[in-house]
Design a protein around this motif. Structure first.
Motif, mmCIF file in Angstrom:
data_model
loop_
_atom_site.group_PDB
_atom_site.id
_atom_site.type_symbol
_atom_site.label_atom_id
_atom_site.label_comp_id
_atom_site.label_asym_id
_atom_site.label_seq_id
_atom_site.Cartn_x
_atom_site.Cartn_y
_atom_site.Cartn_z
ATOM 1 N N ASP A 42 0.808 -1.223 0.000
ATOM 2 C CA ASP A 42 0.000 0.000 0.000
ATOM 3 C C ASP A 42 0.840 1.271 0.000
ATOM 4 O O ASP A 42 0.298 2.371 0.171
ATOM 5 N N THR A 97 -0.066 7.610 -4.898
ATOM 6 C CA THR A 97 -1.330 7.148 -5.466
ATOM 7 C C THR A 97 -1.709 8.004 -6.674
ATOM 8 O O THR A 97 -1.445 9.200 -6.718
ATOM 9 N N PRO A 107 -0.044 1.355 -5.687
ATOM 10 C CA PRO A 107 -0.906 1.146 -4.508
ATOM 11 C C PRO A 107 -2.370 1.479 -4.792
ATOM 12 O O PRO A 107 -2.689 2.389 -5.560
ATOM 13 N N PRO A 122 -4.824 1.930 -1.877
ATOM 14 C CA PRO A 122 -4.874 1.824 -0.413
ATOM 15 C C PRO A 122 -6.264 1.877 0.213
ATOM 16 O O PRO A 122 -6.374 1.752 1.436
#
Length: 243
Positions: free
Chosen positions: A39, A43, A106, A108
């Protein structure tokens, strides 16, 4: 002597690279110790992350499966010496896994989070147990053959390598694929499951379901009736209750 030394160095390097990558993968999925977990990272758009991750997982599945097929081995050993065929497979698998860990994007967002400390402890224990089962299963079936070490040692000693015969170590009498059972437990035993970890677990599970069928098909052709009898007696993943 130089050629034998090169074969030994090549095989040992492939094996040590695999061990290091396996340890990193354990930390990667758990999100602990290693610099980048499943994660971690910058992003971006979810669609782009999903596309990249799916491509990386597909690349690993194709490489891992195709290079394990008998027809590929027959062709491949016309190019590489038989003694390092398995080490080359291990090295290629490690390289693709490193690429996956490096480029993983990731996702998350949380799917679930387990709150109680006792429940989290159980899941972490199952996560560790999955990896223990995996490693133990490799030694039960022939760890040094599986990762190409015995092949390179026999080459260094001028011995003719012989594939291990069909046998049933005790853990393989419970289920046909204990190694894959270890992977499945490790994939899904997550106190905190993100979308990215879910994608990894779903893709890994799907690959295992397909891969074991391909492997069993090849082993039936190679071993014949003894293996077919084994298929009838022993379940694939879940042990049967003892009568």
């Amino acid at each position: 002597m130089i050629r034998k030394a090169l074969v030994l160095v090549y095989g040992a390097t492939a094996y040590l690279g695999f061990l290091a990558t396996l340890l990193y993968t354990i930390g990667f999925l758990a999100g602990v110790v290693v610099p980048k977990g499943v994660d971690d990272g910058t992003t971006g758009p979810a669609w782009r992350a999903l596309l990249v991750d799916a491509a990386l997982l597909t690349l690993f599945a194709v490489q891992h499966s195709v290079m394990a097929r008998p027809w590929f081995k027959r062709w491949w050993t016309r190019i590489v010496p038989t003694a390092i065929e398995r080490s080359t497979y291990v090295l290629a698998s490690t390289a693709v896994l490193v690429l996956l860990l490096w480029l993983w994007q990731p996702l998350p967002a949380t799917v679930w989070t387990v709150g109680p400390a006792w429940a989290r402890g159980i899941l972490w224990g199952l996560y560790a147990l999955g990896w223990i089962i995996l490693v133990f299963s490799t030694f039960a079936v022939g760890h040094f053959d599986l990762f190409g070490l015995r092949q390179i040692l026999d080459r260094a000693r001028d011995r003719q390598y012989a594939e291990p015969g069909f046998r049933e170590p005790w853990v393989y009498r419970l289920v046909r694929h204990p190694l894959m059972v270890g992977f499945l437990i490790a994939f899904w035993a997550a106190p905190d499951l993100s979308v990215g970890r879910l994608v990894f677990a779903v893709a890994g599970t799907g690959y295992i379901m397909v891969g074991v069928r391909l492997e069993e098909h090849d082993l039936k052709a190679q071993l014949g009736e003894p293996y077919e009898d084994y298929l009838r007696r022993v379940p694939r993943f879940v042990p049967r209750p003892v009568r």
